[in-house]
Design an enzyme around this catalytic site. Sequence first.
Site, PDB file in Angstrom:
ATOM      1  N   CYS A  89      15.748 -20.768  33.488  1.00  0.00           N
ATOM      2  CA  CYS A  89      16.402 -20.091  32.365  1.00  0.00           C
ATOM      3  C   CYS A  89      17.657 -19.323  32.781  1.00  0.00           C
ATOM      4  O   CYS A  89      18.499 -19.016  31.938  1.00  0.00           O
ATOM      5  CB  CYS A  89      15.431 -19.140  31.682  1.00  0.00           C
ATOM      6  SG  CYS A  89      13.994 -19.965  30.990  1.00  0.00           S
ATOM      7  N   GLN A 149       4.192 -20.613  31.457  1.00  0.00           N
ATOM      8  CA  GLN A 149       4.848 -19.343  31.164  1.00  0.00           C
ATOM      9  C   GLN A 149       4.142 -18.569  30.055  1.00  0.00           C
ATOM     10  O   GLN A 149       4.118 -17.334  30.068  1.00  0.00           O
ATOM     11  CB  GLN A 149       6.312 -19.585  30.789  1.00  0.00           C
ATOM     12  CG  GLN A 149       7.139 -20.075  31.952  1.00  0.00           C
ATOM     13  CD  GLN A 149       8.619 -20.067  31.653  1.00  0.00           C
ATOM     14  OE1 GLN A 149       9.105 -19.297  30.824  1.00  0.00           O
ATOM     15  NE2 GLN A 149       9.360 -20.930  32.330  1.00  0.00           N
ATOM     16  N   ARG A 208      15.446 -15.105  11.148  1.00  0.00           N
ATOM     17  CA  ARG A 208      14.555 -15.162   9.979  1.00  0.00           C
ATOM     18  C   ARG A 208      14.548 -13.781   9.326  1.00  0.00           C
ATOM     19  O   ARG A 208      13.868 -12.854   9.788  1.00  0.00           O
ATOM     20  CB  ARG A 208      13.142 -15.589  10.389  1.00  0.00           C
ATOM     21  CG  ARG A 208      13.082 -17.013  10.903  1.00  0.00           C
ATOM     22  CD  ARG A 208      11.649 -17.487  11.093  1.00  0.00           C
ATOM     23  NE  ARG A 208      10.966 -16.753  12.149  1.00  0.00           N
ATOM     24  CZ  ARG A 208      10.995 -17.082  13.444  1.00  0.00           C
ATOM     25  NH1 ARG A 208      11.695 -18.144  13.836  1.00  0.00           N
ATOM     26  NH2 ARG A 208      10.338 -16.372  14.331  1.00  0.00           N
ATOM     27  N   SER A 235      10.519 -16.771  22.463  1.00  0.00           N
ATOM     28  CA  SER A 235      11.872 -17.281  22.217  1.00  0.00           C
ATOM     29  C   SER A 235      11.807 -18.615  21.488  1.00  0.00           C
ATOM     30  O   SER A 235      10.841 -19.370  21.603  1.00  0.00           O
ATOM     31  CB  SER A 235      12.613 -17.429  23.544  1.00  0.00           C
ATOM     32  OG  SER A 235      11.899 -18.278  24.422  1.00  0.00           O
ATOM     33  N   HIS A 336      16.958 -19.584  22.423  1.00  0.00           N
ATOM     34  CA  HIS A 336      17.023 -19.644  23.888  1.00  0.00           C
ATOM     35  C   HIS A 336      17.325 -21.074  24.328  1.00  0.00           C
ATOM     36  O   HIS A 336      16.421 -21.814  24.732  1.00  0.00           O
ATOM     37  CB  HIS A 336      15.683 -19.170  24.444  1.00  0.00           C
ATOM     38  CG  HIS A 336      15.580 -19.118  25.934  1.00  0.00           C
ATOM     39  ND1 HIS A 336      16.673 -19.185  26.784  1.00  0.00           N
ATOM     40  CD2 HIS A 336      14.478 -19.021  26.760  1.00  0.00           C
ATOM     41  CE1 HIS A 336      16.254 -19.115  28.046  1.00  0.00           C
ATOM     42  NE2 HIS A 336      14.937 -19.030  28.048  1.00  0.00           N
ATOM     43  N   CYS A 366      14.513 -13.480  33.144  1.00  0.00           N
ATOM     44  CA  CYS A 366      13.339 -14.005  33.838  1.00  0.00           C
ATOM     45  C   CYS A 366      13.442 -15.525  33.898  1.00  0.00           C
ATOM     46  O   CYS A 366      14.076 -16.157  33.051  1.00  0.00           O
ATOM     47  CB  CYS A 366      12.054 -13.573  33.136  1.00  0.00           C
ATOM     48  SG  CYS A 366      11.855 -14.217  31.455  1.00  0.00           S
ATOM     49  N   GLY A 368      11.424 -19.407  35.228  1.00  0.00           N
ATOM     50  CA  GLY A 368      10.238 -20.125  35.664  1.00  0.00           C
ATOM     51  C   GLY A 368      10.135 -20.172  37.176  1.00  0.00           C
ATOM     52  O   GLY A 368      11.135 -20.293  37.880  1.00  0.00           O
TER      53      GLY A 368
END
Length: 381
Positions: A89, A149, A208, A235, A336, A366, A368
């Site tokens: 990420c 995750q 939303r 995300s 994301h 953060c 993986g």
Amino acid sequence: MREAVVVEAVRTAVGKRNGGLAGVHAADLSAVVLNALVDRTGLDPEVVDDVVWGCVGQLGDQSSNIGRYAVLAAGWPETIPGTTVNRACGSSQQALDFAVQAVMSGQQDVVVAGGVEVMSRVPLGSSRAGGVPYGPQVLARYEGFSFNQGVSAERIAQKWGLGRGVLDEFSALSHERAAAAQDGGAFEAQIVPVGVDTDAVSVDEGIRRGTSIDTLAKLKPSFQEDGVIHAGNSSQISDGAAALLVTTPEKARELGLTPIVRYRAGVVTGSDPVLMLTGPIPATEKVLRKAGVGLSEVGVFEVNEAFAPIPLAWLAETGADPALLNPLGGAIALGHPLGASGAVLMTRMIHHMRDHGIRYGLQTMCEGGGTANATVVELAS
């Protein structure tokens, strides 16, 4: 050592899964932001030494060095190279670090950093193709943990005592802040429309409006039957691209460009790969120490909202002011697009800094496998 500055930063709107950007190839989407840098700066692409591009799902449409094909799709000279970075990420945040390192070392003078991910076309996890990337020795070392995750996010919530109500309250706030930012025009200067006329995608699609604790309470847990993590406090799967132009102050003056921020420090850390997503905590401490900046001096923090427990655990450990954390919303509301997210967050943050005269900004992500990038930038005077 030379100084590095960012003189322009642009992004596409972040498209929701199967939304307005789903039909756009990743190379073509990348070309949109590359050419926006040229349009906004008047830069001749010939002066660009390299393009460093983040991307996580490097297969199919995004395979075979998407960074190079982005350059070609943009119509830039064939002499300009491109390379692709995968630090999960944090890929495009790492791309920025690599660009800065090249400039500061004197090896290159003008570098574009950024990234892309079109998750509608290259689905999350598809790069594994049935394989097990961590191998039997890693599995043995961590007692067969699945390296999921979502499961890690559940463990973080449990460790820091973060109940579902707290997580959902934070998630609703993400949507509320993102909607307010969108309505107030905070994103307009940084977003490059994709498409033409009325068909152009020019606003982030994931927000939303009216999201509340009550609406989120209707969602079922995603990873554990009695868990607290669900689609609404995680995300969103998204599509998008972003790009930043990096050079030295001296080169910027030569090219007639005005820096937005100067790069103060960047770090990457490793952390427990089972908890996996707690790396931003030690990365924040490390980057502040390296930058010589106190936590109280930072006026905005961008901590990627991979899952709601991540920024909340980070808050609990750092003691940062919650009002300064993701003030324009985060990935829970805005999405994301994996390989693009680092550059998207940085673009969002430095525009916010310029709009409000904020001296220092800190971004952390953060990743993986249990790593994290953190970056401190300072508003250019």
